[in-house]
Motif scaffolding. Sequence first.
Motif, short mmCIF file in Angstrom:
data_model
loop_
_atom_site.label_atom_id
_atom_site.label_comp_id
_atom_site.label_asym_id
_atom_site.label_seq_id
_atom_site.Cartn_x
_atom_site.Cartn_y
_atom_site.Cartn_z
N ALA A 1 44.56 33.25 38.80
CA ALA A 1 44.13 33.66 38.13
C ALA A 1 43.68 32.48 37.06
O ALA A 1 44.53 31.55 36.65
CB ALA A 1 44.89 34.50 36.86
N ILE A 2 42.26 31.61 36.97
CA ILE A 2 41.41 30.35 36.83
C ILE A 2 40.73 31.28 35.21
O ILE A 2 39.37 31.42 35.32
CB ILE A 2 40.57 30.26 37.51
N PRO A 3 41.42 31.02 34.32
CA PRO A 3 40.73 30.57 32.66
C PRO A 3 39.73 29.97 32.83
O PRO A 3 40.37 28.22 32.34
CB PRO A 3 41.67 31.23 32.07
N TYR A 4 38.27 30.50 32.54
CA TYR A 4 37.67 29.54 31.16
C TYR A 4 38.24 29.28 29.95
O TYR A 4 37.16 30.09 29.03
CB TYR A 4 36.09 30.28 31.57
N ILE A 5 38.92 28.05 29.58
CA ILE A 5 39.24 27.65 28.80
C ILE A 5 37.81 26.57 27.65
O ILE A 5 37.57 25.66 28.01
CB ILE A 5 40.52 26.53 28.35
N THR A 6 37.93 27.10 26.69
CA THR A 6 37.18 26.51 25.31
C THR A 6 37.50 25.79 23.89
O THR A 6 38.72 26.70 23.90
CB THR A 6 35.65 27.46 25.26
N GLU A 7 37.55 25.46 23.38
CA GLU A 7 37.39 25.40 21.89
C GLU A 7 38.04 26.66 21.49
O GLU A 7 38.83 26.47 20.67
CB GLU A 7 37.09 24.45 21.47
N TYR A 8 36.97 27.60 21.07
CA TYR A 8 36.92 29.17 20.92
C TYR A 8 38.28 29.68 21.46
O TYR A 8 38.09 31.09 20.85
CB TYR A 8 35.47 29.58 21.12
N GLY A 9 38.51 29.47 22.57
CA GLY A 9 39.83 30.07 23.13
C GLY A 9 39.70 30.66 24.71
O GLY A 9 38.44 29.97 25.22
N VAL A 10 39.44 31.39 25.86
CA VAL A 10 39.16 31.69 26.78
C VAL A 10 38.25 32.74 26.49
O VAL A 10 38.49 33.78 26.20
CB VAL A 10 41.02 33.02 27.88
N VAL A 11 37.00 32.58 27.31
CA VAL A 11 35.77 33.02 27.36
C VAL A 11 35.72 33.60 29.00
O VAL A 11 34.92 34.75 28.74
CB VAL A 11 34.31 32.24 26.91
N ASN A 12 36.49 33.28 29.79
CA ASN A 12 36.05 33.67 30.69
C ASN A 12 37.61 33.94 32.35
O ASN A 12 38.30 32.50 31.70
CB ASN A 12 34.20 33.39 31.57
N MET A 13 37.06 34.24 33.45
CA MET A 13 38.22 34.50 34.40
C MET A 13 37.71 34.30 35.45
O MET A 13 36.72 35.23 35.58
CB MET A 13 39.51 35.28 33.99
N SER A 14 38.08 33.69 36.64
CA SER A 14 37.38 33.83 37.55
C SER A 14 39.76 34.68 38.67
O SER A 14 40.47 33.87 37.92
CB SER A 14 37.06 33.49 38.34
N PHE A 15 38.94 35.02 40.12
CA PHE A 15 40.75 35.36 40.29
C PHE A 15 40.81 34.63 41.54
O PHE A 15 39.18 34.90 42.54
CB PHE A 15 40.56 36.64 40.34
N ARG A 16 41.21 33.92 42.38
CA ARG A 16 41.25 33.68 43.97
C ARG A 16 42.40 33.96 44.62
O ARG A 16 43.94 33.51 44.44
CB ARG A 16 41.07 32.06 43.41
N CYS A 17 42.12 34.45 45.88
CA CYS A 17 42.94 34.56 46.90
C CYS A 17 44.12 33.75 47.49
O CYS A 17 43.89 32.47 47.51
CB CYS A 17 42.44 35.30 47.79
N LEU A 18 45.30 34.02 47.22
CA LEU A 18 46.54 33.27 47.40
C LEU A 18 47.31 33.15 49.28
O LEU A 18 47.78 32.59 49.27
CB LEU A 18 47.53 33.51 46.55
N LYS A 19 46.37 34.12 49.61
CA LYS A 19 47.20 35.08 50.50
C LYS A 19 46.57 34.15 52.04
O LYS A 19 45.18 33.45 52.34
CB LYS A 19 46.70 36.42 50.95
N ASP A 20 47.39 33.70 53.15
CA ASP A 20 46.78 32.90 53.89
C ASP A 20 46.03 33.72 55.24
O ASP A 20 46.72 34.41 56.26
CB ASP A 20 48.19 32.51 54.99
N HIS A 21 45.25 34.34 54.65
CA HIS A 21 44.51 35.00 55.71
C HIS A 21 43.10 34.42 55.85
O HIS A 21 42.06 34.54 55.26
CB HIS A 21 44.60 36.88 56.19
N LYS A 22 42.21 34.73 56.93
CA LYS A 22 40.60 34.84 56.47
C LYS A 22 39.98 36.53 55.70
O LYS A 22 39.73 36.57 55.83
CB LYS A 22 39.91 35.46 58.39
N CYS A 23 39.20 35.66 54.78
CA CYS A 23 39.13 36.76 52.97
C CYS A 23 38.72 37.92 53.82
O CYS A 23 38.64 39.17 53.69
CB CYS A 23 38.68 36.06 52.02
N LYS A 24 37.34 36.93 54.40
CA LYS A 24 35.82 38.44 54.43
C LYS A 24 36.70 39.28 55.85
O LYS A 24 35.90 39.86 56.60
CB LYS A 24 35.22 37.56 55.27
N GLU A 25 37.19 38.80 57.07
CA GLU A 25 37.64 39.58 58.27
C GLU A 25 38.89 40.25 57.92
O GLU A 25 39.16 41.02 58.76
CB GLU A 25 38.07 38.57 58.83
N THR A 26 39.39 40.81 55.95
CA THR A 26 40.89 41.33 56.13
C THR A 26 40.68 42.35 54.90
O THR A 26 39.20 42.52 53.71
CB THR A 26 41.56 40.19 55.14
#
Length: 226
Positions: free
Chosen positions: A63-88
């Motif tokens: 989880a990658i939160p977008y932190i600003t002086e007003y707090g968290v305003v957005n978030m993205s999520f990165r796959c942690l698995k050891d595979h080829k994402c688009k083919e899985t």
Amino acid sequence: MGSLSKEQKRFLESTAAQYAEHLDDAAEWLEGRGIDLDHARYEGLGVVRNPPALHEYHEGRLAIPYITEYGVVNMSFRCLKDHKCKETLDYVKADGTKVNCAKYKKLKGAESDLYGVRAFDEARDWIGVCEGELDSLILRQIGIPAVSNPGAKNWKEWWPNVFEDFSRIYIFADGDTAGEGMFEKFQDGLSKTSAAVIKVRLPAGEDVNSTYQKYGAEAILKRIKK
């Protein structure tokens, strides 16, 4: 993200805090990419565990939160698995539709935001810009104030306004054709500022993260002409 309601802000804050408690689950993955665990904690990173329904398809992701002086305003999520994402296969929808894994996922309905904006407060008369969220995180880790815009095509017309106080803007572009195209888009987007827009040339075929892992921080720092 667009204008958030109080409820949305509370939701983002609470889920970011919840996921941050599980950051140790990604310790080995982060170490393999040269990201210090303490720095990752400062940046608010976490691992999605026991998510609410809105995040049910992000289980186990970084989880990658977008932190600003007003707090968290957005978030993205990165796959942690050891595979080829688009083919899985990632999951199957209720209607039977099969969905393959995506390396990065965004919040449904979220707009594009600059990531790492606390760098604006840490910077003096120059700042760095790159495309990848984790690339800008690495730059900040080695002492370079930097923000990123995941997806150069999502550049917003008003963003140049937040760069007006800088005399120099360093763009870290990947050392390939796609990186050159990204540089041109960022350069065009920042042309409305009075700052000098300078390209930081990375080794052929490398991005910030791979350059850091292969050659160390000095290989990046020495490319900045102050």
